[in-house]
Design a protein around this motif. Structure first.
Motif, short mmCIF file in Angstrom:
data_model
loop_
_atom_site.label_atom_id
_atom_site.label_comp_id
_atom_site.label_asym_id
_atom_site.label_seq_id
_atom_site.Cartn_x
_atom_site.Cartn_y
_atom_site.Cartn_z
N TYR A 159 1.34 22.93 32.64
CA TYR A 159 1.09 24.02 31.71
C TYR A 159 1.67 25.30 32.29
CZ TYR A 159 -2.43 21.04 29.41
OH TYR A 159 -3.09 20.04 28.76
N ASP A 160 2.39 26.06 31.47
CA ASP A 160 2.92 27.37 31.87
C ASP A 160 2.28 28.43 30.98
OD1 ASP A 160 4.50 26.18 33.75
OD2 ASP A 160 6.36 26.32 32.60
N TYR A 161 1.75 29.46 31.59
CA TYR A 161 1.05 30.50 30.83
C TYR A 161 2.03 31.52 30.26
CZ TYR A 161 -2.27 34.14 29.59
OH TYR A 161 -2.99 35.08 28.90
N ASP A 162 1.85 31.83 28.98
CA ASP A 162 2.63 32.86 28.29
C ASP A 162 1.73 34.08 28.13
OD1 ASP A 162 3.85 34.53 26.42
OD2 ASP A 162 4.63 32.89 25.21
N ALA A 163 1.96 35.10 28.93
CA ALA A 163 1.08 36.27 28.93
C ALA A 163 1.13 37.04 27.62
CB ALA A 163 1.45 37.19 30.09
N THR A 164 2.26 36.99 26.92
CA THR A 164 2.36 37.71 25.64
C THR A 164 1.51 37.03 24.57
OG1 THR A 164 4.60 38.43 26.19
CG2 THR A 164 3.94 38.52 23.87
N ALA A 165 1.62 35.70 24.48
CA ALA A 165 0.85 34.96 23.48
C ALA A 165 -0.56 34.63 23.96
CB ALA A 165 1.58 33.67 23.13
N ARG A 166 -0.79 34.76 25.26
CA ARG A 166 -2.08 34.42 25.88
C ARG A 166 -2.43 32.95 25.66
NH1 ARG A 166 -6.14 39.55 25.55
NH2 ARG A 166 -7.05 38.37 27.27
N THR A 167 -1.40 32.10 25.73
CA THR A 167 -1.57 30.66 25.56
C THR A 167 -0.80 29.92 26.63
OG1 THR A 167 0.30 30.53 24.02
CG2 THR A 167 -1.91 30.83 23.06
N TYR A 168 -1.07 28.62 26.74
CA TYR A 168 -0.42 27.76 27.72
C TYR A 168 0.55 26.81 27.01
CZ TYR A 168 -3.98 29.30 31.04
OH TYR A 168 -4.78 30.05 31.85
N ALA A 169 1.82 26.87 27.39
CA ALA A 169 2.80 25.90 26.92
C ALA A 169 2.59 24.60 27.70
CB ALA A 169 4.21 26.42 27.11
N ARG A 170 2.62 23.48 26.99
CA ARG A 170 2.36 22.18 27.62
C ARG A 170 3.66 21.39 27.74
NH1 ARG A 170 -1.59 17.78 28.17
NH2 ARG A 170 -0.54 15.85 27.57
N TYR A 171 3.88 20.84 28.95
CA TYR A 171 5.05 20.02 29.22
C TYR A 171 4.58 18.65 29.72
CZ TYR A 171 7.63 24.44 29.12
OH TYR A 171 8.15 25.64 28.74
N GLN A 172 5.36 17.61 29.36
CA GLN A 172 5.07 16.26 29.86
C GLN A 172 6.33 15.65 30.46
OE1 GLN A 172 1.88 13.50 28.41
NE2 GLN A 172 2.74 14.14 26.46
N ASP A 173 6.10 14.68 31.34
CA ASP A 173 7.20 13.97 31.99
C ASP A 173 7.80 12.96 31.00
OD1 ASP A 173 8.95 12.61 33.57
OD2 ASP A 173 7.47 11.85 35.00
N ASN A 174 8.99 13.28 30.52
CA ASN A 174 9.74 12.38 29.64
C ASN A 174 11.05 11.99 30.32
OD1 ASN A 174 8.17 11.89 27.44
ND2 ASN A 174 9.32 13.16 26.01
N GLY A 175 10.96 11.62 31.61
CA GLY A 175 12.17 11.48 32.39
C GLY A 175 12.69 12.85 32.80
N GLY A 176 11.80 13.78 32.89
CA GLY A 176 12.03 15.21 33.10
C GLY A 176 11.00 15.95 32.28
N MET A 177 10.56 17.10 32.74
CA MET A 177 9.48 17.81 32.05
C MET A 177 10.01 18.39 30.74
SD MET A 177 7.06 17.08 34.01
CE MET A 177 5.69 18.04 33.36
N GLN A 178 9.33 18.04 29.64
CA GLN A 178 9.76 18.44 28.31
C GLN A 178 8.61 19.11 27.57
OE1 GLN A 178 11.75 15.31 26.13
NE2 GLN A 178 11.14 16.17 24.15
N ARG A 179 8.91 20.22 26.89
CA ARG A 179 7.90 20.95 26.12
C ARG A 179 7.34 20.05 25.02
NH1 ARG A 179 6.81 26.51 24.52
NH2 ARG A 179 4.69 26.39 23.68
N GLU A 180 6.02 20.04 24.90
CA GLU A 180 5.39 19.20 23.89
C GLU A 180 5.34 19.95 22.56
OE1 GLU A 180 1.38 16.45 23.24
OE2 GLU A 180 2.00 17.12 25.24
N VAL A 181 5.84 19.30 21.53
CA VAL A 181 5.93 19.88 20.19
C VAL A 181 5.32 18.90 19.21
CG1 VAL A 181 7.50 20.68 18.38
CG2 VAL A 181 8.00 21.21 20.78
N ASP A 182 4.55 19.43 18.26
CA ASP A 182 3.95 18.63 17.19
C ASP A 182 5.05 18.30 16.18
OD1 ASP A 182 2.59 17.59 15.03
OD2 ASP A 182 1.01 19.12 15.04
N ALA A 183 5.39 17.00 16.04
CA ALA A 183 6.48 16.60 15.17
C ALA A 183 6.14 16.77 13.69
CB ALA A 183 6.85 15.14 15.44
#
Length: 699
Positions: free
Chosen positions: A579-603
């Protein structure tokens, strides 16, 4: 109502940046609570130090039993104005420090770093008089103090304080401070007891003061210590000229044997419950069905339990909020037998105090012996106006519908997920092979696509009852299916197994089986509403949220938190999460290992996952005999009731504290290690139950 008003006292706040302080402990039940004879009348009262207006002020309120009824009356003894006291930096004990026959309050106060003071609030019988610091040091770490106890250990009758101090390498020392009536004298860092390295993990222990093996003489310390396999031992430390000595050595005075007691489910206080002159240990023990039993470890029987598992008192499910209650012992009615009080701090800003009266052989439950008057409720936390699982405004809804727990696959082949951005909260749960699956909880929103839906696991049985709704899944093993059907038959939740329930399930051709099953919230709710009682209004237990997202980062108990903008959940390869914190949005971006860390997006809608809170729960997780697949992979089971260590990440900050949950029907609650309740930020929360020994890196 007596009150000593001292507005604008500014000497107690450490001279550091305002952001290092937090307004906390907003209700009486959330405060620093102690019991003692503050009036000198021969019976005990309850005192709480709290910050009603959440402005770093201080109130000390005293609860005294009414003369003719089993209720408490409240008296306001001390009021300080804004900017005067930080409850998140304090711990308290009741002690007659000036030997006038009335209990006073001693407070260990954290000035930051390794600077501390012991402050004294002297009782006059109708108010507390602040006497300033009776001891201070620039080389004493508040964060290493695990308990503060008061008692009589002096040959000349002086009251003393014992501080349980945790050193590195599981070494515990007990430090002694003796009052001479005007100050505390410290006997040195060597303490009155030294366990030596590798001997004592204070996180596994609960401590109490009393005369447990005799009816007279100096006070003793009792420690209930958790050993593996649900085994406890009770150690009693007895004063001697050379310091504290464990009675019967490491064998202790009582050994429960395996499989008997989980300390995480115990709330412990000490007092002479049976009136024989010896102190007993009384425990409120929480059970999975929400009931509570009073277990009495009697001084008359070397602290062996009286009455076996049945104990000496019982409260039915829902009568006593064990998971959110502080427990105190005291002789409230002056009959020479100690009673109990359970202080339940609720999310609506009120405190409900239950009394458990001792007859010597049994405990009688008296609910709502005191409740915060409506005119005294002040809070910045969410209540009935918010969704219970997000803390977001209801905006016209009642929030009274059932929740949905959808079991979503998290294999690489099952990604990207659908509907996850609209979940109220998501439990990422370990399953066979230490891979993970989601229990995605939908309550406030209705995604058009949810999936991919996969088979259930035992852990779903401990999450779904909380949402009073449906378990959405596609099959399970014979053992798990049988257990889920039994749960559903008893009303724990609705069984929505795609194998035999029509709930809008369908498969798509763009993915291979078994990663291609989906449904929608509307379809599930249509099926749920057709079931008996499925459309009924329900009340889902509230998690603890602040009312507004634009709070100060240290609000809601986060005064001792540290900066942490990157978090790693160390799952196996292919499942590792960052998880990486976004201070502007005050939220955490979530990444998962997909053969490399990839941002998780709701399809389903293209929305990137943006969590407001990330919670890590450390608990017991074990391998079962259930074969989950053709490779004979053994399933996992876990404990999601009781309490344990936790890391709570919010607003780019990390707080290492505790989690507590009374039963599978209840919400999780989170606390600092000093016992102060923690509040989440309104929005989506991700919860990660992990093994007890996992280390969670952050930076």
């Amino acid at each position: 109502m007596a009150a000593a008003v001292c507005l604008g006292v500014g000497i107690l706040l450490p001279a550091s940046a305002p952001d290092s302080h937090t307004a906390a402990a907003q209700s009486l039940g959330e405060g620093l609570t102690v019991s003692g004879d503050f009036k000198g009348t021969g019976h005990a009262q309850i005192a709480s130090l709290f910050d009603l207006k959440e402005d770093l002020g201080l109130r000390i309120q005293v609860l005294d039993r009414a003369a003719t009824a089993d209720t408490f009356t409240a008296e306001l003894w001390t009021v300080w104005g804004a900017g005067s006291f930080d409850t998140s930096r304090a711990m308290a004990a009741a002690a007659d420090v000036d030997r006038d026959g009335r209990a006073d309050i001693a407070v260990l106060y954290n000035d930051g770093g390794t600077s501390v003071r012991i402050l004294v609030f002297r009782s006059t019988g109708t108010s507390f008089q602040y006497l300033g610091a009776w001891w201070q040091s620039s080389g004493y770490a508040f964060t290493r103090v695990k308990a503060m106890l008061a008692g009589d250990f002096s040959a000349v009758g002086n009251t003393g304080l014992l501080l349980i101090y945790q050193y590195d390498s599981f070494q515990m020392r007990i430090h002694y401070f003796e009052s001479d009536g005007t100050r505390f004298v410290f006997n040195g860092n060597g303490g009155v007891y030294d366990s030596g390295p590798g001997q004592y993990d204070t996180a596994r222990a609960r401590f109490a003061i009393g005369r447990f093996t005799r009816a007279s003489g100096f006070d003793q310390i009792a420690s209930i210590y958790q050993y593996p396999n649900a085994r406890i031992r009770i150690h009693v430390f007895d004063p001697s000229p050379s310091g504290l000595v464990p009675v019967n050595g490491w064998s202790g005075v009582y050994d429960s044997g395996d499989g008997q007691y989980d300390l995480a489910k115990m709330r412990v206080a000490a007092g002479d419950v049976d009136g024989d002159g010896k102190a007993d240990l009384a425990s409120l023990y929480g059970y999975a069905d929400g009931s509570t039993r009073v277990q009495l470890f009697s001084g008359a029987t070397s602290l062996a339990p009286v009455g076996g598992a049945a104990g000496i008192g019982y409260t039915a499910p829902g009568q006593l909020a064990w998971g959110t209650s502080a427990v105190l012992a005291g002789d409230w009615d002056g009959d020479k037998k100690a009673d109990l009080a359970a202080l339940d701090a609720r999310s609506d800003g009120t405190t409900h105090v239950a009394m458990l009266k001792s007859s010597g052989a049994a405990m009688a439950f008296v609910g709502d012996a005191w409740v915060t008057p409506a005119g005294e409720v002040s809070r910045t936390t969410c209540g009935a106006e918010c969704w219970p699982l997000t803390g977001m405004p209801l905006a016209g809804s009642t929030g009274a519908r059932r929740g949905i727990n959808a079991r979503i696959d998290n294999s690489i082949a099952a990604r990207p997920h659908y509907g996850t951005s609209e979940a109220d909260m998501i439990f990422e749960l370990l399953v066979e092979g230490n891979i993970t699956r989601y229990s995605a909880i939908f309550h406030s929103k209705d995604p058009g696509t949810i999936g991919s839906i996969r088979s259930a696991r035992l852990s779903d049985r401990y999450v779904t009852p909380m949402v009073r709704g449906a378990l959405v899944y596609s099959g399970a093993t014979i053992e798990e299916t049988d257990a889920i059907r039994r749960d559903a038959a008893t009303g724990a939740y609705y069984d929505m197994n795609a194998s035999y329930v029509s709930a809008g399930y369908y498969r798509v051709s763009s993915r291979p089986v078994p990663y291609n099953m989906f449904t929608s919230s509307d379809a599930v709710r249509d099926a749920l509403n057709r079931m008996s009682g499925g459309a009924n209004a329900v009340s889902i237990p509230r998690w603890d949220f602040l009312k507004r997202a634009d709070h100060t980062p240290t609000a809601g108990g986060f005064g001792t938190s540290t900066a942490a903008t990157t978090i790693t959940i160390p799952y196996r390869a292919g499942a590792t999460v960052r998880y990486d914190y976004d201070a502007t949005a005050r939220t955490y971006a979530r990444y998962q290992d997909n053969g490399g860390m990839q941002r998780e997006v709701d399809a389903s809608n293209g929305a990137a996952i943006a969590a407001r809170n990330v919670v890590v729960i450390h608990t017991d997780i074990w391998q079962t005999t259930i074969n989950e697949d053709i490779f004979n992979s053994r399933g996992l089971d876990m404990n999601l009731v009781g309490e344990g260590a936790a890391q709570i990440f919010r607003d780019g900050r990390r707080l290492d504290g505790r989690w507590a949950r009374a039963s599978i029907w209840e919400a999780f609650h989170f606390y600092t290690n000093a016992g102060e309740r923690l509040y989440l930020s309104p929005g989506q929360t991700w919860i990660h139950p992990v093994y007890k020994d996992w280390v969670i890196p952050s930076s």
